[in-house]
Design an enzyme around this catalytic site. Sequence first.
Site, short mmCIF file in Angstrom:
data_model
loop_
_atom_site.label_atom_id
_atom_site.label_comp_id
_atom_site.label_asym_id
_atom_site.label_seq_id
_atom_site.Cartn_x
_atom_site.Cartn_y
_atom_site.Cartn_z
N GLY A 38 -8.30 -6.59 5.09
CA GLY A 38 -9.02 -7.07 5.69
C GLY A 38 -8.59 -8.27 6.48
O GLY A 38 -9.25 -7.85 7.71
N ARG B 286 -3.22 3.01 8.48
CA ARG B 286 -3.30 2.46 7.98
C ARG B 286 -2.11 1.37 7.81
O ARG B 286 -1.16 1.95 7.42
CB ARG B 286 -3.84 2.93 6.45
CG ARG B 286 -4.44 3.83 6.74
CD ARG B 286 -4.81 4.22 5.22
NE ARG B 286 -5.36 3.32 4.60
CZ ARG B 286 -5.66 3.88 2.83
NH1 ARG B 286 -4.60 4.53 2.19
NH2 ARG B 286 -5.54 2.66 2.50
N HIS C 118 -3.82 -41.22 -0.65
CA HIS C 118 -4.15 -41.35 -2.20
C HIS C 118 -5.27 -40.75 -2.94
O HIS C 118 -5.29 -40.73 -3.87
CB HIS C 118 -4.84 -42.81 -1.30
CG HIS C 118 -4.52 -44.02 -2.80
ND1 HIS C 118 -5.59 -44.18 -3.27
CD2 HIS C 118 -3.00 -44.09 -3.25
CE1 HIS C 118 -4.77 -44.42 -4.07
NE2 HIS C 118 -3.56 -44.90 -4.19
N ARG D 296 -4.39 -1.32 -6.21
CA ARG D 296 -2.82 -2.05 -6.75
C ARG D 296 -3.12 -3.36 -8.06
O ARG D 296 -4.23 -2.36 -7.74
CB ARG D 296 -3.20 -2.96 -5.06
CG ARG D 296 -4.08 -3.51 -4.98
CD ARG D 296 -3.99 -4.47 -3.73
NE ARG D 296 -5.22 -5.16 -3.58
CZ ARG D 296 -5.90 -4.83 -2.29
NH1 ARG D 296 -5.51 -5.04 -1.45
NH2 ARG D 296 -8.20 -5.53 -2.52
N SER E 121 16.36 -40.61 -14.44
CA SER E 121 14.57 -40.16 -14.35
C SER E 121 14.54 -39.76 -12.64
O SER E 121 14.47 -41.38 -12.30
CB SER E 121 14.12 -40.86 -15.29
OG SER E 121 12.57 -39.80 -14.64
N MET F 233 -5.26 -7.27 8.78
CA MET F 233 -5.32 -6.00 10.01
C MET F 233 -5.72 -5.27 10.49
O MET F 233 -6.53 -5.11 9.14
CB MET F 233 -3.19 -6.07 9.55
CG MET F 233 -2.88 -7.24 9.25
SD MET F 233 -0.84 -6.52 9.12
CE MET F 233 -1.00 -6.27 7.22
N TYR G 241 13.74 -32.78 -19.30
CA TYR G 241 12.19 -32.61 -19.30
C TYR G 241 11.60 -33.01 -18.43
O TYR G 241 11.81 -33.54 -17.15
CB TYR G 241 11.46 -33.83 -20.30
CG TYR G 241 12.27 -34.78 -19.68
CD1 TYR G 241 11.45 -35.62 -19.54
CD2 TYR G 241 13.47 -35.82 -20.30
CE1 TYR G 241 11.43 -37.24 -18.61
CE2 TYR G 241 13.65 -37.07 -19.87
CZ TYR G 241 12.73 -38.24 -19.84
OH TYR G 241 13.21 -38.87 -18.66
N CYS H 279 9.76 -37.88 -13.22
CA CYS H 279 9.17 -38.39 -13.11
C CYS H 279 7.95 -38.58 -12.29
O CYS H 279 6.79 -39.18 -12.25
CB CYS H 279 8.87 -40.53 -14.05
SG CYS H 279 10.06 -41.47 -12.59
N LYS I 138 1.18 -1.29 0.09
CA LYS I 138 -0.48 -0.04 0.14
C LYS I 138 1.04 1.21 -0.20
O LYS I 138 0.51 2.18 -0.62
CB LYS I 138 -0.88 0.24 1.07
CG LYS I 138 -2.28 1.11 1.28
CD LYS I 138 -2.39 0.93 2.42
CE LYS I 138 -4.00 -0.37 2.62
NZ LYS I 138 -4.06 -0.46 3.92
P1 ADP Z 1 -7.56 -2.29 4.37
O1 ADP Z 1 -6.63 -3.01 3.65
O2 ADP Z 1 -8.59 -3.25 5.18
O3 ADP Z 1 -8.57 -2.12 2.47
P2 ADP Z 1 -7.17 0.20 4.34
O4 ADP Z 1 -5.96 0.95 5.18
O5 ADP Z 1 -7.34 0.68 2.82
O6 ADP Z 1 -7.79 -0.73 4.91
O7 ADP Z 1 -8.35 1.82 4.71
C1 ADP Z 1 -9.89 0.91 4.30
C2 ADP Z 1 -10.73 2.33 4.23
O8 ADP Z 1 -10.10 3.29 4.98
C3 ADP Z 1 -9.76 2.22 3.20
O9 ADP Z 1 -10.97 2.01 1.63
C4 ADP Z 1 -10.52 4.23 2.32
O10 ADP Z 1 -11.85 3.93 2.28
C5 ADP Z 1 -10.41 4.58 4.14
N1 ADP Z 1 -9.35 5.28 4.71
C6 ADP Z 1 -8.03 5.17 4.77
N2 ADP Z 1 -7.37 6.07 5.09
C7 ADP Z 1 -7.56 6.98 4.91
C8 ADP Z 1 -7.90 8.46 4.61
N3 ADP Z 1 -6.55 8.71 4.82
N4 ADP Z 1 -8.83 9.47 4.07
C9 ADP Z 1 -10.57 9.53 3.93
N5 ADP Z 1 -10.39 7.04 3.73
C10 ADP Z 1 -9.43 6.53 4.49
MG MG Z 2 -7.27 -0.69 1.19
#
Ligand code: ADP
Ligand code: MG
Length: 887
Positions: free
Chosen positions: A99, A90, A450, A334, A779, A101, A867, A847, A21
């Site tokens: 989702g 974040r 198996h 991403r 082989s 962490m 191979y 093989c 990220k």
């Molecule tokens: P995850 O990795 O679980 O997707 P994120 O770090 O992306 O968690 O955060 C989840 C959501 O929180 C993001 O999709 C975004 O909508 C909201 N968010 C995170 N940072 C900000 C920010 N600086 N301003 C507004 N919304 C935010």
């Molecule tokens: Mg996210």
Amino acid sequence: DRHVFDFAEGSMAEKDLLGGKGANLAEMTRMGLPVPPGFTIATTACREYLDNGDLPAGVAEEITAHLGRLERTMGRGLGDPADPLLISVRSGAKFSMPGMMETILDIGLTDESVHGLAKHSGDEHFAWDSYRRLLQMYARTVLDVPEELLEAAVSTEYAEWDVATPEELPAGAIERACSALKQVIAEQAGRPFPQDPAEQLDLAVRAVFRSWSTPRAQLYRHQEQIPDDLGTAVNVMAMVFGNRGPDSGTGVAFTRDPASGAHGVYGDYLQDAQGEDVVAGVRNTVPLAKLADLDPVSHAGLLTVMSTLEQHYRDLCDIEFTIERGRLWILQTRVGKRTAAAAFRIAVQLVDEGLITLDEALLRVTGAQLGQLMFPRFDGQHDVPELARGVAASPGAAVGVAAFDSVAARRYAAEGWKVVLVRRETNPDDLPGMLAAVGILTTRGGKTSHAAVVARGLGKTCVCGVESLAVDPVARRAVTDEGAVIEEGDMLSLDGTAGVVYRGEVPVVASPVVEYFEGRLDLSAADDLVRAVDRLLRHADGRRRLGVHANADTPADAERARRFGAGGVGLCRTEHMFLGERRKLVERLVLAEGASEQEAVLEELLVLQRDDFAGIFRAMDGLPVTVRLIDPPLHEFLPDLTELSVRVAVGQATGSPDADAESLLPAVQRIHESNPMLGLRGVRLGILIPGLFAMQTRAIAEAAAIVTAEGWTVRPEIMVPLVAGDVELRLVRQEIERVLAEVADRTGAHVPIRIGVMIEVPRAALGAERIARSADFFSFGTNDLTQLTWAFSRDDVEASIFPRYLDAGIFAVSPFESLDVEGVGRLVRIAVAEGRSGNPDLVIGVCGEHGGDPASIAFFAAAGLDYVSCSPFRIPIARLEAGRASV
Ligand code: ADP
Ligand code: MG
Ligand code: MG
């Protein structure tokens, strides 16, 4: 060492340091896209925090410095009572763990600054709702307050105002909810909610670091094979607000459809909402297209950003965005996850759009994805009731009548039924039933049992370990825990992709990819998915240095292997040729008294084997066929000792003696071994019962002569199993050469037949140089090599020991599934190097089942093998992976 970096300092190449990220936020910042400013605390800090329980020295100061810069950029102070800067904290690891962490929004709000936010934004409701969100999120993730208590604190207001979600409450009610939340926090956490914004930030950073180690994050990593010691980065980012009224909102979007790969953006949008609302699913999102009506300017801006990102990343991207009062912000991007079908379609689209080369396209798809496309599947819309669940062992969709043993399975199949073989577990004796079946259901064992392994090899659907089902093979029925009964002949449907068993018939659709490989579907009539697969496979074939051969024991298998693109048969096992009615011959061979009687039996076997080989040689016209001489201990073809003893005893007790059993018993007792896999088998049979290898050699040479005379081109190879020392090989080689010369003299056909050795005993790998002097080829039999290197009896350990071993991280994946590169791989490398020094012309293949495993194929290519050989169904997968290994 620095641990903190502004977004403007990083780039997408730095995922190790900044997490995925953070690296992508940095990249987008450099591209000039509208990303709220911020900074990243690197994974290095997380690793130290997790090791030592504290942040590395200097990090606190670094954070303060970067925060100061952020405050100057934004022209506001964090939590400033008059006009607060708010931030999000974040998580973001190198590999995305959606989702898994924590992320905390709206940090910087306090009892004081909430008034500043209200005043400055002119929106009381927005300010209190943001504070309410912070309190809830913070309590749950940083202070470990149970979710239900927080929910309860807010929901007392719902009834009073007759609403279902907190956003609908009036500002005053939210304010009261905030007081209730703070009270719950103070009671549960033993401390008040921190009113110092700097402390909020510090504790939040630590909580996000800790969230790397939660059990659910660990479980996810084990499943996805992500190393446990990477740690997560933390991204601190200025908040932007999607919850500021109807001209604000938040959403997620994909630059192409991640399910099908179809062109065109795709996504969901939620008006007047903050990020987590979209995922929480409490409110209904609208399709992205709808945003064009709500806010055409932001929508157009979003499309421009998406196309910029696709051009830049040259791949499908997914993004998270927020609109604050008509202004668009990009919060994350991403390279997006996608289904197997989408992966193939998109890779080829990107080539056609000139964004990537065919070589790159090849790296965008995997053999495992191709495998998924090859299985038939259930029609998505059906209402057949679910009966039970087990382990999704071999994907696909199978519908057939239940049969409780091989005999029944073959009988139904002969009558034209599709069959689901239902067993407690399977063993090699069940093979005829497995071959006759379209699907296999077992109540015991996991992904490496198996049943699972054989099913995957055969390309059959398998659900195993269905523990809620009790099988009674004698009564020919199975009963679920709930008491539902399946009788033999009842219709069952198996979803091997999801591990579900249905009673009745779920409609199935065939895989068009397989229809194409089988020659039943013409490319010109095929859809873009089949054409994409074909194009990438052709490119892989042009690229790969690794040959792909097939493990095939029958002409039908050999023919299919050829259609699927095999360059030869790398393993033709001959023991299957001693099963069924031929067992009787093996019994006679073992019982034979004197050489002449033994020879008579061998003569009968010779005639049968000659036909077996001739059929395969014809099917593989022009291509090499490696025949392995008989390998398993002979008593595998005879009745089980205990069973036989019981039959004899029962016969005597009841006064009607079982003559068959009585005549066999002494012989079975004589050849009984306590460790048969380490006993009289492979080359040892060749040395102790010379007539056996001689007969097989004769059958091969005579079949070659006959088929050559018919006008085919035959390239047989003879492979000696279980060799450990070079003298063993020299002894049997002399015998084989003697027979070959004799047949050549007699028939006048001089078909060159190469003689090689299976490297499946560690001793052979370590003595490879000497062995290679008497071998034309090696082989690797990596199944036995793995068993003997680890001292694992595969059939015994997979169900009992492996689950615990996988859990404990002793290995990330079963060494029978993916080659153990460190140990068994080392033996392979030694044998390759020393084998080639003993014989520079040595041809080297593999093989074992690993020959069809994507990860292992990459290793074999790197180790310099010539191979790989795998089951016919895995041939296209191996071709693709071999191509990928060469670009
Ligand atoms: P995850 O990795 O679980 O997707 P994120 O770090 O992306 O968690 O955060 C989840 C959501 O929180 C993001 O999709 C975004 O909508 C909201 N968010 C995170 N940072 C900000 C920010 N600086 N301003 C507004 N919304 C935010
Ligand atoms: Mg996210
Ligand atoms: Mg073996």
